[in-house]
Design a protein around this motif. Structure first.
Motif, PDB file in Angstrom:
ATOM      1  N   LEU A 199      19.779  12.376   2.872  1.00  7.36           N
ATOM      2  CA  LEU A 199      18.735  11.586   3.046  1.00  7.36           C
ATOM      3  C   LEU A 199      19.043  10.308   2.969  1.00  7.36           C
ATOM      4  O   LEU A 199      18.966   9.674   4.302  1.00  7.36           O
ATOM      5  N   VAL A 200      20.637   9.584   1.658  1.00  5.79           N
ATOM      6  CA  VAL A 200      20.894   8.725   1.859  1.00  5.79           C
ATOM      7  C   VAL A 200      21.873   8.734   2.993  1.00  5.79           C
ATOM      8  O   VAL A 200      21.934   7.509   3.471  1.00  5.79           O
ATOM      9  N   LEU A 201      22.774   9.601   3.284  1.00  3.53           N
ATOM     10  CA  LEU A 201      23.867   9.625   4.818  1.00  3.53           C
ATOM     11  C   LEU A 201      22.687   9.811   6.037  1.00  3.53           C
ATOM     12  O   LEU A 201      23.260   8.675   7.019  1.00  3.53           O
ATOM     13  N   PHE A 202      21.837  10.212   5.781  1.00  4.21           N
ATOM     14  CA  PHE A 202      20.857  10.252   7.624  1.00  4.21           C
ATOM     15  C   PHE A 202      19.940   8.602   7.639  1.00  4.21           C
ATOM     16  O   PHE A 202      20.337   7.894   7.929  1.00  4.21           O
ATOM     17  N   LEU A 203      20.352   8.385   6.462  1.00 10.42           N
ATOM     18  CA  LEU A 203      19.056   6.705   6.385  1.00 10.42           C
ATOM     19  C   LEU A 203      20.457   5.455   7.140  1.00 10.42           C
ATOM     20  O   LEU A 203      20.608   4.866   7.441  1.00 10.42           O
ATOM     21  N   LEU A 204      21.265   5.984   6.587  1.00 11.31           N
ATOM     22  CA  LEU A 204      22.508   5.038   6.506  1.00 11.31           C
ATOM     23  C   LEU A 204      23.010   4.957   8.068  1.00 11.31           C
ATOM     24  O   LEU A 204      23.337   3.784   8.403  1.00 11.31           O
ATOM     25  N   LEU A 205      23.615   6.611   8.213  1.00 14.62           N
ATOM     26  CA  LEU A 205      23.968   6.699  10.129  1.00 14.62           C
ATOM     27  C   LEU A 205      22.765   6.002  11.115  1.00 14.62           C
ATOM     28  O   LEU A 205      23.047   4.900  11.679  1.00 14.62           O
ATOM     29  N   ILE A 206      21.505   6.035  10.770  1.00 17.76           N
ATOM     30  CA  ILE A 206      20.425   5.157  11.043  1.00 17.76           C
ATOM     31  C   ILE A 206      20.178   3.820  10.865  1.00 17.76           C
ATOM     32  O   ILE A 206      20.812   2.250  12.622  1.00 17.76           O
ATOM     33  N   SER A 207      20.712   3.186   9.739  1.00 15.17           N
ATOM     34  CA  SER A 207      20.901   1.273   9.653  1.00 15.17           C
ATOM     35  C   SER A 207      22.494   1.269  11.067  1.00 15.17           C
ATOM     36  O   SER A 207      22.957   0.158  11.169  1.00 15.17           O
ATOM     37  N   PHE A 208      23.459   2.253  10.852  1.00 12.94           N
ATOM     38  CA  PHE A 208      24.452   1.393  11.454  1.00 12.94           C
ATOM     39  C   PHE A 208      24.352   1.933  12.420  1.00 12.94           C
ATOM     40  O   PHE A 208      24.960   0.721  13.066  1.00 12.94           O
ATOM     41  N   PHE A 209      23.518   2.552  13.699  1.00 10.34           N
ATOM     42  CA  PHE A 209      22.688   2.287  14.590  1.00 10.34           C
ATOM     43  C   PHE A 209      22.863   1.436  15.141  1.00 10.34           C
ATOM     44  O   PHE A 209      22.517   0.513  15.996  1.00 10.34           O
ATOM     45  N   ILE A 210      21.325   1.048  13.737  1.00 13.16           N
ATOM     46  CA  ILE A 210      20.600  -0.327  14.498  1.00 13.16           C
ATOM     47  C   ILE A 210      21.993  -1.553  14.214  1.00 13.16           C
ATOM     48  O   ILE A 210      21.492  -2.260  15.340  1.00 13.16           O
ATOM     49  N   ALA A 253      14.463  10.587  16.310  1.00 11.35           N
ATOM     50  CA  ALA A 253      13.818  10.848  14.857  1.00 11.35           C
ATOM     51  C   ALA A 253      12.709  10.229  15.033  1.00 11.35           C
ATOM     52  O   ALA A 253      12.922  10.902  13.883  1.00 11.35           O
ATOM     53  N   THR A 254      12.466   8.822  14.457  1.00 11.45           N
ATOM     54  CA  THR A 254      10.914   8.599  13.974  1.00 11.45           C
ATOM     55  C   THR A 254       9.877   9.538  15.270  1.00 11.45           C
ATOM     56  O   THR A 254       9.386   9.717  13.519  1.00 11.45           O
ATOM     57  N   MET A 255      10.271  10.173  15.858  1.00 11.32           N
ATOM     58  CA  MET A 255       8.987  11.046  16.278  1.00 11.32           C
ATOM     59  C   MET A 255       8.786  12.201  15.232  1.00 11.32           C
ATOM     60  O   MET A 255       7.752  12.851  15.294  1.00 11.32           O
ATOM     61  N   THR A 256      10.065  12.188  15.240  1.00  9.97           N
ATOM     62  CA  THR A 256      10.157  13.910  14.618  1.00  9.97           C
ATOM     63  C   THR A 256       9.520  13.617  13.441  1.00  9.97           C
ATOM     64  O   THR A 256       8.852  14.295  12.573  1.00  9.97           O
ATOM     65  N   VAL A 257      10.304  12.762  12.571  1.00 16.90           N
ATOM     66  CA  VAL A 257       9.685  12.443  11.019  1.00 16.90           C
ATOM     67  C   VAL A 257       8.136  12.331  11.338  1.00 16.90           C
ATOM     68  O   VAL A 257       7.341  12.441  10.279  1.00 16.90           O
TER      69      VAL A 257
END
Length: 519
Positions: free
Chosen positions: A196-207, A353-357
């Motif tokens: 989950l931490v890696l997933f959130l980090l990936l999202i933050s780097f995308f943003i 990803a947002t819709m999936t969550v």
């Protein structure tokens, strides 16, 4: 070694006034605790504390909570717990432990009294109540050492394990791996998940990547508007280096303003975010070096995102730009298109990803839990000692709660839905061989549990208060236990005997499975 010591804490001052709290951040521990860990002692000598059976050390905040500004050393706190209570004397104070530690506590009692407990004093090889930390010598091979631990198990448990055809092993776990990587049950605190931490980090780097590319695109697309400025400055004598410095300075000022605004928003929003998350999600974040390293990396990335537009703008030919004959470079146009494609691609991935969550959360919110948790309030009553008056005292407490007109029903249980069940033991049918051992989780409840939570009974009956034999002699099993016992029809198992923790019990009911833990 650490063992939980939660319970009711009482301090009586010189005037006879009492300060009482139910405390959960409390443990019994060996005197070597402060040799293994580097928790700073404010008052006390780590070579002398926790040596006596009635020794107690407390945190700075606990000292203030119970004693105010008075010197806590020598003060007495009484502990009422299901383990080993009594009077304990404060002989040390340690600094408050950060909330982001996997191990947090406010009270440490000497372990000596606990070890006199009947289940521990003969070795306690059949109990898994303790959290054990080892400090290995430098150069020790953890894998080789772990293999040596097998000889300890064979010495103390080998004959029993061979008798029941079972296996047990000790596993070493690096301290830093516990919070995010441990999959072991009954950990000392709630674990996170590294995925989950890696997933959130990936999202933050995308943003942040989208923001950087967006800045580059906007800067280069506005290049035509500044082309005449560049041409005129070059005609007046400015060189390319000076122009690059100007545009980088503009980018740096914009980045600095963004950091100031973001820091202000961070300070304002953090309390609301913590309230929304239901936890202190960012305790002491600004004092951690990793936070500032990441912040500096983002600032540097923002600065570098201004480098490309600076070189593009400074490379315009002066005469062509003044005459209005500015022509875009085809290569630059291709790069901008590639960046736009990346931006939109990343945005689409984030939307998916947002819709999936969202759909997963909706699924969990509307999932049948197997019990009704609506309009339920959890009240933690005083931790009562397991003595002869326990049931009467609990009944009195329940009746007090029922006296409130808004209360429809009250039920007592050893754990509430949503919490991990730590109480486990082995069980088998009475007619099965002693070598048959199945592990089961045990929930202690009263006769009001099933109706209060609307749990469905598939066969048999609920506990009955007027049936004296139900207290300690009867059990209700669920579908999972029924399957473990090899029965298909729940009616067939009613009134049959099973052996739980070497004690015979009568199965009086079978209930439908419900979700005890989070989905």
């Amino acid at each position: 070694r650490l063992h939980r010591a939660d319970g009711m804490f009482n301090y009586y001052n010189d005037n006879g006034e009492v300060t009482s709290h139910f405390e959960k951040k409390a443990f019994y521990a060996d005197s070597t605790l402060f040799d293994i860990f580097s928790f700073p002692l404010i008052i006390g000598d780590k070579n002398k504390i926790l040596r006596q059976p009635s020794s107690l050390i407390i945190s700075a905040s606990a000292a203030k909570k119970y004693f105010g500004s008075a010197n806590p050393i020598g003060k007495t706190i009484s502990l009422s717990t299901e383990w080993e209570g009594g009077q304990y004397t404060v002989e040390g104070v340690f600094a408050d432990i950060p909330e982001n530690s996997h191990l947090t506590f406010d009270f440490i009692f000497s372990i000596h009294k606990l070890l006199r407990n009947a289940q521990f004093k003969h070795g306690a090889w059949y109990w898994t109540n303790f959290y054990t930390y080892l400090l290995l010598k430098p150069g020790t091979d953890p894998v080789a050492f772990e293999q040596k631990l097998a000889t300890i198990i064979d010495k103390h448990l080998g004959s029993h394990l061979r008798k029941i055809n079972a296996e047990e092993k000790f596993i070493l776990q690096p301290l830093h791996d516990i919070h995010l990587h441990s999959s072991i049950g009954a950990e000392i605190s709630v674990n996170g998940d590294h995925r989950l931490v890696l997933f959130l980090l990936l999202i933050s780097f995308f943003i942040i990547g989208i923001a950087w590319l967006n800045y580059i695109n906007l800067s280069t697309s506005k290049a035509t508007e500044r082309a005449r400025e560049v041409g005129l400055r070059k005609v007046m004598g400015s060189n390319k280096g000076q122009l690059v410095k100007q545009f980088l300075l503009e980018s740096s000022i914009l980045t600095l303003m963004s950091v100031i605004i973001a820091s202000g928003l961070f300070a304002v929003v953090q309390p609301y975010f913590n309230r929304l998350a239901g936890t202190l999600a960012m305790p002491g974040l600004t004092v951690q070096k990793e936070f500032w390293m990441l912040t500096l990396a983002i600032i540097l990335g923002s600065f570098l995102s201004g480098v490309y537009p600076a070189f593009v703008l400074s490379s315009f030919h002066p005469l062509a730009t003044i005459k209005g004959k500015f022509i875009r470079n085809i290569g630059n146009a291709f790069l901008r298109k590639a960046m736009v494609v990346f931006q939109f691609g990343a945005a689409i991935l984030l939307i998916i990803a947002t819709m999936t969550v969202y759909k997963q959360l909706e699924f969990m919110r509307h999932q049948d839990l197997g019990l009704n948790i609506n309009h339920k309030v959890i009240v933690r009553g005083p931790r009562l000692l397991k003595n002869e008056s326990y049931l009467n005292t609990m009944d009195n407490f329940k009746n007090m709660l029922k006296a409130y007109p808004d209360v429809i029903s009250v039920s007592a249980s050893s754990e509430v839905p949503g919490k991990e069940i730590f109480w486990t033991n082995e069980f088998r049918m009475e007619n099965e061989s002693e070598n048959v051992r199945r592990l089961i989780s045990i929930l202690a409840t009263d006769e009001d549990f099933i109706p209060t939570y609307d749990v469905k009974l598939l066969a048999g009956r609920n506990f009955l208060k007027e049936h004296v034999t139900d207290y300690g002699g009867a059990v209700i099993i669920n579908e999972s236990a029924l399957n473990q016992l090899g029965f298909k029809n729940p009616e067939k198992v009613i009134n049959q005997k099973l052996i739980l923790a070497d004690q015979p019990k009568t199965i009086i009911g079978v209930m439908k499975d419900f979700h005890q833990r989070s989905l």
